[in-house]
Design an enzyme around this catalytic site. Sequence first.
Site, PDB file in Angstrom:
ATOM      1  N   GLU A  20       1.958  78.024  55.731  1.00  0.00           N
ATOM      2  CA  GLU A  20       3.239  77.373  55.450  1.00  0.00           C
ATOM      3  C   GLU A  20       4.311  78.464  55.426  1.00  0.00           C
ATOM      4  O   GLU A  20       4.162  79.454  54.704  1.00  0.00           O
ATOM      5  CB  GLU A  20       3.192  76.644  54.110  1.00  0.00           C
ATOM      6  N   ARG A  32     -11.347  81.450  47.938  1.00  0.00           N
ATOM      7  CA  ARG A  32     -10.142  82.220  48.185  1.00  0.00           C
ATOM      8  C   ARG A  32     -10.289  83.617  47.582  1.00  0.00           C
ATOM      9  O   ARG A  32     -11.177  83.855  46.756  1.00  0.00           O
ATOM     10  CB  ARG A  32      -8.920  81.508  47.596  1.00  0.00           C
ATOM     11  N   LYS A  54       2.003  82.272  46.000  1.00  0.00           N
ATOM     12  CA  LYS A  54       3.293  82.538  46.635  1.00  0.00           C
ATOM     13  C   LYS A  54       4.446  82.147  45.708  1.00  0.00           C
ATOM     14  O   LYS A  54       5.515  82.751  45.757  1.00  0.00           O
ATOM     15  CB  LYS A  54       3.401  81.805  47.973  1.00  0.00           C
TER      16      LYS A  54
END
Length: 563
Positions: free
Chosen positions: A35, A261, A271
């Site tokens: 993204e 992750r 983020k």
Amino acid sequence: MADTDVRPTNFIRQIIDADLKSGKHQSVHTRFPPEPNGFLHIGHAKSIVLNFGIAEDYQGTCNLRFDDTNPLKEKVDYIESIKRDVQWLGYQWQGEPRYSSNYFDQLHGYAIELIEKGLAYVDFSTQEAMREMRGTLKEPGSNSPYRDTGVEENLELFKRMTAGEFNEGECCLRAKIDMASPFMVLRDPVLYRIRNVHHHQTGDKWCVYPMYDFTHCISDALEGITHSLCTLEFQDNRRLYDWVLDNISIDCHPQQIEFSRLNLQYTVMSKRKLNLLVEEGKVSGWDDPRMPTIAGLKRRGYTPASIREFCHRIGVTKMDNQVEMGMLEACIRDDLNASAPRAMAVMDPVRVVIENYPEDESELLDAPNHPNDESMGTRKVPFSRELWIEREDFREEANKKFKRLVLGKEVRLRNAYVVRADKVEKDADGNITTIYCHYDAETLGRDPSDGRKVKGVIHWVSAADAVAAEFRVYDRLFKVPNPAAEEDFFSTLNLESLVIKQGFVEPSLQQATSDQPLQFERLGYYVLDNQAAEGQLVFNQTVGLRDSWAKIEQQMQQGATEA
């Protein structure tokens, strides 16, 4: 460009091997779908290495696709930074970069198909009401009062949504699945919401934008992705991924596979939190060398090979864990120890005068650019009567464990002579300003001709030829291993994560470049800052010569045990 050494298999490769053997797929097609709402970080590097690496190893293809369904938070600058980072890591995507917005027309058509099948409806409930109706992990949700609106009315309402007749937040399009499902993601999730905002790719064409879970699976299918690799937080979302593809008229149905992750100690991988650090001025930007972003690591002197090696070492599993920062630092040390040219720098200088060296003379001494790689050649290092050495390399008195310069004793200057400290000069505050020495002209080189042994070796820079430089010495950005777990993660920031020093480097470094990390002998690995003004030498510390944090953490654990 993936690394050439053979890597151990993992559960994802085992699935791919089985799919190819059974004939389910003839080739492998993956994708990396970031993204564009921030810079990529080391966690994204793990996904990049996995997706592009698998495609390369199986002679397949990998797409770069931007998940650009939320223009409120997205920027073209982020898009460009992501492209740079992927290529810098050594990979190239298949064809042109793709965007989820490329498929907005098809996505809209599939939304209409779900409405026509009675599997989607327009809901005018408020966000608060929808939250209450959603239920909990222990209690089922309740149906929206708009859930049983007829197909024709829903088609008309969605048409009016698309035409901009409703205000932002006034209504949304929801899937009609099961409000009693044990999986929250299947309790009539939102498929489309209204956003009256300009889109960086489609301009003002749309005022309704699809949600990620609706967009991602269809984009994968439209691109012919065979294995859709994502992190474990999307494990439950796989039910919705499959539901959408099972209920629209699309031929391809990719397989979603989840892996753990990356959670790296002493930093944050969110983020949102990284953006807060930037917005609040806690760091200088997304590419601050203390940040775990790929741009920050690059600016700090990390190499693509070291990051790829790190991603290979941590492996691919389904188990979440905290990876020690020392593992990442070990990868860059291993790389730079073999590849980084050597040079000399003095960061906390004190003046040395060699009284028996001729005042008006100097000489050029040979110094190897790498002690174990003759192919790197040698450089000329000027030597003169006055030198700079590190202040910590001198003591007026010291025990036998101090292997540096001590008053009345000898030490070897790196690639030069043996010197003896005779006396010092101090300022009014008692600080040493000058060390007066004598040198032995017969001891040039590593093996003194008289056979005497000198235990210590220190580095130096000729004062007459030294070039002023700034050194930025970095430490962990946070004081605790898992700052994300803290209620106020700002409170755990390490206020000493950046220390700036002013000193000198040998003149050869006037030609230093930001793409060539160096080892400052006895000090650590450094690289010229890629944002330094022209003519200024600003060096960022990449990593120290050894893992000093390992010793600190061991002492902390020992102290906690004793307490």
